[in-house]
Design a protein around this motif. Sequence first.
Motif, PDB file in Angstrom:
ATOM      1  N   LYS A  12      95.902  53.437 -45.445  1.00 43.23           N
ATOM      2  CA  LYS A  12      95.157  52.595 -46.384  1.00 43.23           C
ATOM      3  C   LYS A  12      93.725  53.089 -46.570  1.00 43.23           C
ATOM      4  CE  LYS A  12      97.665  48.231 -45.820  1.00 43.23           C
ATOM      5  NZ  LYS A  12      97.570  46.811 -45.411  1.00 43.23           N
ATOM      6  N   ARG A  13      93.133  53.538 -45.478  1.00 47.19           N
ATOM      7  CA  ARG A  13      91.744  53.984 -45.560  1.00 47.19           C
ATOM      8  C   ARG A  13      91.602  55.135 -46.544  1.00 47.19           C
ATOM      9  NH1 ARG A  13      88.514  57.271 -40.791  1.00 47.19           N
ATOM     10  NH2 ARG A  13      86.625  57.730 -42.024  1.00 47.19           N
ATOM     11  N   TRP A  14      92.529  56.095 -46.472  1.00 44.69           N
ATOM     12  CA  TRP A  14      92.358  57.295 -47.278  1.00 44.69           C
ATOM     13  C   TRP A  14      92.994  57.193 -48.663  1.00 44.69           C
ATOM     14  CZ3 TRP A  14      88.641  60.344 -46.093  1.00 44.69           C
ATOM     15  CH2 TRP A  14      88.185  60.374 -44.773  1.00 44.69           C
ATOM     16  N   GLU A  15      93.890  56.283 -48.861  1.00 48.20           N
ATOM     17  CA  GLU A  15      94.410  56.055 -50.209  1.00 48.20           C
ATOM     18  C   GLU A  15      93.474  55.150 -50.997  1.00 48.20           C
ATOM     19  OE1 GLU A  15      96.831  57.383 -51.902  1.00 48.20           O
ATOM     20  OE2 GLU A  15      97.365  58.671 -50.208  1.00 48.20           O
ATOM     21  N   GLY A  16      92.900  54.136 -50.340  1.00 47.80           N
ATOM     22  CA  GLY A  16      92.083  53.177 -51.052  1.00 47.80           C
ATOM     23  C   GLY A  16      92.957  52.289 -51.932  1.00 47.80           C
ATOM     24  N   CYS A  17      92.433  51.179 -52.365  1.00 48.37           N
ATOM     25  CA  CYS A  17      93.213  50.250 -53.189  1.00 48.37           C
ATOM     26  C   CYS A  17      92.414  49.878 -54.430  1.00 48.37           C
ATOM     27  CB  CYS A  17      93.564  48.998 -52.396  1.00 48.37           C
ATOM     28  SG  CYS A  17      94.597  47.828 -53.322  1.00 48.37           S
ATOM     29  N   ARG A  18      93.033  50.097 -55.588  1.00 47.75           N
ATOM     30  CA  ARG A  18      92.424  49.708 -56.856  1.00 47.75           C
ATOM     31  C   ARG A  18      93.444  48.860 -57.608  1.00 47.75           C
ATOM     32  NH1 ARG A  18      89.690  55.117 -59.337  1.00 47.75           N
ATOM     33  NH2 ARG A  18      89.175  53.620 -60.993  1.00 47.75           N
ATOM     34  N   LEU A  19      93.047  47.661 -57.979  1.00 46.00           N
ATOM     35  CA  LEU A  19      93.980  46.704 -58.582  1.00 46.00           C
ATOM     36  C   LEU A  19      94.102  46.853 -60.091  1.00 46.00           C
ATOM     37  CD1 LEU A  19      93.092  43.517 -56.501  1.00 46.00           C
ATOM     38  CD2 LEU A  19      94.835  45.258 -56.060  1.00 46.00           C
ATOM     39  N   ALA A  20      93.324  47.732 -60.697  1.00 48.54           N
ATOM     40  CA  ALA A  20      93.433  48.027 -62.131  1.00 48.54           C
ATOM     41  C   ALA A  20      93.860  49.475 -62.298  1.00 48.54           C
ATOM     42  CB  ALA A  20      92.101  47.772 -62.837  1.00 48.54           C
ATOM     43  N   ALA A  21      94.774  49.715 -63.220  1.00 53.48           N
ATOM     44  CA  ALA A  21      95.294  51.069 -63.429  1.00 53.48           C
ATOM     45  C   ALA A  21      94.182  52.011 -63.873  1.00 53.48           C
ATOM     46  CB  ALA A  21      96.415  51.040 -64.470  1.00 53.48           C
TER      47      ALA A  21
END
Length: 430
Positions: A12-21
């Motif tokens: 999760k740390r290195w992928e990161g999370c973005r909730l908008a495409a």
Amino acid sequence: MTLSPDGWQLLKRWEGCRLAAYPDPGSGGEPWTIGYGHTGPEVVPGLVISPQQAEAWLQSDAAEAAAAVDQLLAGCSVTARQREALVSFCFNVGAGALEGSTLRRRLLAGEPAARVIAEELPRWCRGENGPLEGLQRRRAAEVAHALGGTGAATSPVPSGQPGLPQDQAPVDGRPIQLRDAAAFHRDLPHQRQAWEALQRSLNAEQLEQFARAYRQASAPAGQQPWPQAMAQPETPAKPAALHQGLIHLAVPYLAQNDSATGQGPRMCFSSSCAMAAAYLRPGCLNGPGQLDDQFLALVQRHGDSTEAPAQLAALAGLGLRARFRSDGRITDLVAQLQRGLPCPVGWLHKGAVSAPSGGGHWSLVIGWDPATRQLLMHDPNGEADLVAGGYVSTAIGSGKGLRYSERNWRRRWMVEGPGSGWWVELLTAD
């Protein structure tokens, strides 16, 4: 679980999370990405998702990466933390890159996993214009994760220690007898998982000892053990045409829709197997009429054209040994192609890619392009619309040498989850 809590934190740390495409940095458009690095036809401009959806897609995508690592590195002795680092690596670069990597070759050769990971992972940090700082930092974090902790959950069982690791003991407390597998193994999912866990618990020497004993005992009376008997088939598989990782077998194309038998709409399975037979055994179909019509006549001697046993019997009549399987993964197809063997595959061609449907369709995989992650396909019915379902064209010849997106096509192939694709494994010619 696919990963431990520390493993999920690493990913999760290195992928990161973005909730908008957001668009691909290179193209400025497709493929669009969302959540924890998730891509696919469902990700379109303007899409916004919930944290729960991002987590669900991460779980699914990580499971695929973990399954690819487990299959591509089967038999390698790695700790739990080393496996998690490799899952993070595979999630980032893709199973195709792992499959052709020096890292994999060294691990399969039995080199110490810690040394291989420490030496090979840092090499995977380059972008189009040279090393990328973000990738350098991610690789360093993956190496640090791999080399930390004891990883006892998947460490090899010490020599002389019988049975399964402690965390794999039977829940009812009764001592397990491995010989029971001969009577009760029915290739069910939990049984496969148990065998895979046992394999990970053994070191290379123990696996080799088991293989020698098992194959020697299983050889029919009067025949050689499996490794010697299979080492030199009478008709070897044709070599694949390779160019910078590209595999493209020169398989002749046959269309089902020009059949003179009136069975064209039901001939996808027969036409796909006929193409494979014509490639592996040139001249084996030499009667009057089209090659797939000739093959259909052989199939109908054994049953209906939609029945796998009838198809296998027809192939056997042409000197080709094969077996029907419902556990296919993309890595299985690539492995076959690397041996010069095309792959008949059964998949669902109707409905949207998010919910494929239909009675099923067969085509023939003839190649793989790891650079674009596309399968080269002879589709006897024409060119399919992988996203919306149905066909763009069913004109004669329109299905020759297609490039089907691995991401979209595999969703129509592995509809029951990872490792559930229908295919015919061509072994070798008799």
